[in-house]
Design a protein around this motif. Sequence first.
Motif, PDB file in Angstrom:
ATOM      1  N   GLY A  97      12.689  52.449  54.636  1.00 32.64           N
ATOM      2  CA  GLY A  97      13.730  51.919  55.508  1.00 32.64           C
ATOM      3  C   GLY A  97      14.372  50.680  54.917  1.00 32.64           C
ATOM      4  O   GLY A  97      13.969  50.192  53.859  1.00 32.64           O
ATOM      5  N   GLY A  98      15.385  50.194  55.614  1.00 34.06           N
ATOM      6  CA  GLY A  98      16.127  49.041  55.135  1.00 34.06           C
ATOM      7  C   GLY A  98      15.239  47.826  54.925  1.00 34.06           C
ATOM      8  O   GLY A  98      15.401  47.090  53.942  1.00 34.06           O
ATOM      9  N   THR A  99      14.326  47.627  55.835  1.00 34.14           N
ATOM     10  CA  THR A  99      13.456  46.460  55.704  1.00 34.14           C
ATOM     11  C   THR A  99      12.665  46.530  54.409  1.00 34.14           C
ATOM     12  O   THR A  99      12.604  45.544  53.660  1.00 34.14           O
ATOM     13  CB  THR A  99      12.511  46.355  56.922  1.00 34.14           C
ATOM     14  OG1 THR A  99      13.327  46.224  58.095  1.00 34.14           O
ATOM     15  CG2 THR A  99      11.588  45.168  56.801  1.00 34.14           C
ATOM     16  N   ILE A 102      14.830  45.785  51.439  1.00 28.08           N
ATOM     17  CA  ILE A 102      15.140  44.357  51.319  1.00 28.08           C
ATOM     18  C   ILE A 102      13.907  43.573  50.858  1.00 28.08           C
ATOM     19  O   ILE A 102      14.005  42.683  50.000  1.00 28.08           O
ATOM     20  CB  ILE A 102      15.708  43.829  52.663  1.00 28.08           C
ATOM     21  CG1 ILE A 102      17.112  44.405  52.863  1.00 28.08           C
ATOM     22  CG2 ILE A 102      15.713  42.301  52.702  1.00 28.08           C
ATOM     23  CD1 ILE A 102      17.693  44.198  54.253  1.00 28.08           C
ATOM     24  N   HIS A 132      20.527  40.239  57.802  1.00 32.81           N
ATOM     25  CA  HIS A 132      19.456  40.845  58.596  1.00 32.81           C
ATOM     26  C   HIS A 132      18.151  40.040  58.510  1.00 32.81           C
ATOM     27  O   HIS A 132      17.818  39.499  57.451  1.00 32.81           O
ATOM     28  CB  HIS A 132      19.224  42.275  58.083  1.00 32.81           C
ATOM     29  CG  HIS A 132      18.412  43.114  59.008  1.00 32.81           C
ATOM     30  ND1 HIS A 132      17.039  43.108  58.974  1.00 32.81           N
ATOM     31  CD2 HIS A 132      18.775  43.962  60.007  1.00 32.81           C
ATOM     32  CE1 HIS A 132      16.587  43.940  59.902  1.00 32.81           C
ATOM     33  NE2 HIS A 132      17.630  44.469  60.543  1.00 32.81           N
ATOM     34  N   PRO A 178      28.469  46.295  55.872  1.00 33.86           N
ATOM     35  CA  PRO A 178      28.811  45.068  56.589  1.00 33.86           C
ATOM     36  C   PRO A 178      27.553  44.445  57.208  1.00 33.86           C
ATOM     37  O   PRO A 178      26.482  45.050  57.168  1.00 33.86           O
ATOM     38  CB  PRO A 178      29.728  45.584  57.703  1.00 33.86           C
ATOM     39  CG  PRO A 178      29.182  46.950  58.030  1.00 33.86           C
ATOM     40  CD  PRO A 178      28.595  47.482  56.746  1.00 33.86           C
ATOM     41  N   TYR A 180      25.212  43.570  60.303  1.00 31.80           N
ATOM     42  CA  TYR A 180      24.958  44.407  61.480  1.00 31.80           C
ATOM     43  C   TYR A 180      25.603  43.841  62.752  1.00 31.80           C
ATOM     44  O   TYR A 180      26.306  44.579  63.461  1.00 31.80           O
ATOM     45  CB  TYR A 180      23.442  44.593  61.681  1.00 31.80           C
ATOM     46  CG  TYR A 180      23.137  45.478  62.849  1.00 31.80           C
ATOM     47  CD1 TYR A 180      23.189  46.861  62.731  1.00 31.80           C
ATOM     48  CD2 TYR A 180      22.844  44.927  64.102  1.00 31.80           C
ATOM     49  CE1 TYR A 180      22.946  47.686  63.816  1.00 31.80           C
ATOM     50  CE2 TYR A 180      22.609  45.749  65.191  1.00 31.80           C
ATOM     51  CZ  TYR A 180      22.656  47.120  65.046  1.00 31.80           C
ATOM     52  OH  TYR A 180      22.431  47.925  66.126  1.00 31.80           O
ATOM     53  N   CYS A 207      22.655  48.384  53.936  1.00 32.00           N
ATOM     54  CA  CYS A 207      21.740  49.243  54.689  1.00 32.00           C
ATOM     55  C   CYS A 207      22.513  50.113  55.662  1.00 32.00           C
ATOM     56  O   CYS A 207      22.344  51.323  55.709  1.00 32.00           O
ATOM     57  CB  CYS A 207      20.711  48.392  55.432  1.00 32.00           C
ATOM     58  SG  CYS A 207      19.343  47.911  54.366  1.00 32.00           S
ATOM     59  N   ILE A 208      23.400  49.472  56.413  1.00 30.08           N
ATOM     60  CA  ILE A 208      24.143  50.243  57.422  1.00 30.08           C
ATOM     61  C   ILE A 208      25.432  50.823  56.834  1.00 30.08           C
ATOM     62  O   ILE A 208      25.907  51.856  57.282  1.00 30.08           O
ATOM     63  CB  ILE A 208      24.423  49.367  58.668  1.00 30.08           C
ATOM     64  CG1 ILE A 208      24.963  50.196  59.833  1.00 30.08           C
ATOM     65  CG2 ILE A 208      25.389  48.241  58.382  1.00 30.08           C
ATOM     66  CD1 ILE A 208      23.934  50.543  60.832  1.00 30.08           C
ATOM     67  N   ASP A 239      20.592  52.620  53.677  1.00 35.57           N
ATOM     68  CA  ASP A 239      19.672  53.423  54.494  1.00 35.57           C
ATOM     69  C   ASP A 239      20.194  54.839  54.703  1.00 35.57           C
ATOM     70  O   ASP A 239      21.251  55.035  55.308  1.00 35.57           O
ATOM     71  CB  ASP A 239      19.469  52.778  55.863  1.00 35.57           C
ATOM     72  CG  ASP A 239      18.757  51.434  55.758  1.00 35.57           C
ATOM     73  OD1 ASP A 239      18.273  51.112  54.652  1.00 35.57           O
ATOM     74  OD2 ASP A 239      18.684  50.732  56.784  1.00 35.57           O
ATOM     75  N   HIS A 241      18.580  56.879  56.531  1.00 40.68           N
ATOM     76  CA  HIS A 241      18.258  57.241  57.921  1.00 40.68           C
ATOM     77  C   HIS A 241      19.232  56.631  58.941  1.00 40.68           C
ATOM     78  O   HIS A 241      19.011  56.741  60.136  1.00 40.68           O
ATOM     79  CB  HIS A 241      16.792  56.949  58.270  1.00 40.68           C
ATOM     80  CG  HIS A 241      16.383  55.507  58.267  1.00 40.68           C
ATOM     81  ND1 HIS A 241      15.064  55.126  58.157  1.00 40.68           N
ATOM     82  CD2 HIS A 241      17.085  54.362  58.364  1.00 40.68           C
ATOM     83  CE1 HIS A 241      14.987  53.807  58.197  1.00 40.68           C
ATOM     84  NE2 HIS A 241      16.192  53.313  58.328  1.00 40.68           N
TER      85      HIS A 241
HETATM   86  C1  LIG Z   1      19.286  48.424  59.826  1.00 39.93           C
HETATM   87  C2  LIG Z   1      19.579  47.304  58.905  1.00 39.93           C
HETATM   88  C3  LIG Z   1      18.567  46.713  58.138  1.00 39.93           C
HETATM   89  C4  LIG Z   1      17.111  47.062  58.311  1.00 39.93           C
HETATM   90  O1  LIG Z   1      16.840  48.397  58.194  1.00 39.93           O
HETATM   91  P1  LIG Z   1      15.594  49.117  58.914  1.00 39.93           P
HETATM   92  O2  LIG Z   1      15.765  50.510  58.485  1.00 39.93           O
HETATM   93  O3  LIG Z   1      15.740  48.887  60.383  1.00 39.93           O
HETATM   94  O4  LIG Z   1      14.341  48.507  58.385  1.00 39.93           O
HETATM   95  C5  LIG Z   1      18.949  45.741  57.241  1.00 39.93           C
HETATM   96  N1  LIG Z   1      20.217  45.339  57.134  1.00 39.93           N
HETATM   97  C6  LIG Z   1      21.218  45.868  57.865  1.00 39.93           C
HETATM   98  C7  LIG Z   1      22.629  45.374  57.686  1.00 39.93           C
HETATM   99  C8  LIG Z   1      20.919  46.857  58.786  1.00 39.93           C
HETATM  100  O5  LIG Z   1      21.896  47.376  59.552  1.00 39.93           O
END
Ligand SMILES: *Cc1c(COP(=O)(O)O)cnc(C)c1O
Length: 475
Positions: A97-99, A102, A132, A178, A180, A207-208, A239, A241
């Motif tokens: 995932g994004g976390t 990062i 984030h 961008p 979040y 991520c988004i 991401d 997902h």
């Molecule tokens: C969702 C998001 C994250 C974190 O991603 P997860 O999948 O929730 O761990 C990081 N940065 C941005 C900009 C996001 O939208």
Amino acid sequence: MKKIPSNGLSEAELFSEMEAMKKDDLKWQTGRNFAYVYYPGEEILNVVKKAYQMHFSGNALNPSAFPSLRNMENEVVSMSANLLNGDEEVVGSLTTGGTESILMAVKTAREWGKKNRNLTGLPEVIIPATAHPAFHKAAHYFNVKVVLVEVENDFRVDPQNIKNAITENTVLLVGSAPSYPQGVIDPIEEIGKIALEQNLLFHVDACIGGFILPFLQQLNYNIPAFDFSVKGVTSISADIHKYGYAAKGASVILYKNSTLRKFQFYTYTKWTGGIYASPTMTGTRPGGAIAAAYAALKFIGNDGYLKLAKSCMETTLKIQNEIRQIPELNILSSPDATLFAITSDDFDIYELGDEMGILGWQIDRQQMPASLHFSINPAHEAVADELLQDLHNAVAKAKKISANKVGKNIQLQAIKTMQKVLPKSLFEKLTQLAAKHSEVGGKRSAAMYGMIGEIQGKGDLDEMIKEFLDKMMKE
Ligand SMILES: *Cc1c(COP(=O)(O)O)cnc(C)c1O
């Protein structure tokens, strides 16, 4: 305490119980949510599910045990790098995932800094205030210092402020594409120039945005360059997902070259169980999530992603245009893509969130300033008219409530004063209140958010939230 049943339930019993448990969950199939689930429709969902099931038991821990997973992972990374304008040198990893992506970018920068900079203290990561929380989490886990830079009135960071924050210990600059909360893209080109000039790493948090901005560009929407096409960008998180519509548990972290990626890897060679090497945070890695990410990219294809992106963007513009006709509401800044936030100068925006909640819409509350968040996904095209109708009605109600809320302001004043006198007992009370207001089914939370706003930045809020989390996880 709960016990494992002494005799296992029947399949029918189990699933009827589990179905019943879902009754208060987000209604994402009907587009009632504006975060958490990105729904591309049944056809795609079913294909992605099938791929997940096919590799349900697979484990990507050891790449030679499941060559199919390794090949799919490599292909997903390569397709992502290509989508984000990477060249042949760009490499990466699939994460959960994004976390995690990062976390890896920050850990990589720390190790890179130790080797390539003459650090005199903790490595420093410069991030905009809108970035984030995963960056703060990474700094917390990895003993790195966060240098926070405020954003401007349009919620984009001023590159000059980033430049001014650079010290001999800086290892990494960050921009979002961008962000979040307000959905705006930081000035990536300018930050890239600074990174190049100062020989620093630069991470773009896409991520988004990573799996929608490239398609919006192809559709000729006005999206500034944000990816490896920008000189100075050394890593990107994206991401699958989210707008990639894969199963949860799939993101990519990409690096400009493999020299950089090596700083991410971990090895331990003295274990009695053999030589251990691991590219990312996780050990055992679910085959299903990798297969689902692969299936999403391959099945949807560029043409499918274009259609989905077009639907999201057209719906976003339609909703935004209508909101601009409601005099009591404002859209924060000028959002670049399919995320935005609304606020009001005339009433408590959290009351609007509550009113919409009563009408069945789940909309997240944000702070500084108080606002409501919208991430638009393809499920919203069909319900945009209903959403707007409900929004009009809810604004009318929220205005009335706010007019009757003088009492609440007096209450908040009292809390502020009390807090100075009796901090401990007050926070205990607030904890109880927070727990009560967050009960499933408890629809009115504006008061709680108001209070949280009042005690913001006073340290004890963190304790209060931790206690709340602790309670939630005991249930
Ligand atoms: C969702 C998001 C994250 C974190 O991603 P997860 O999948 O929730 O761990 C990081 N940065 C941005 C900009 C996001 O939208």
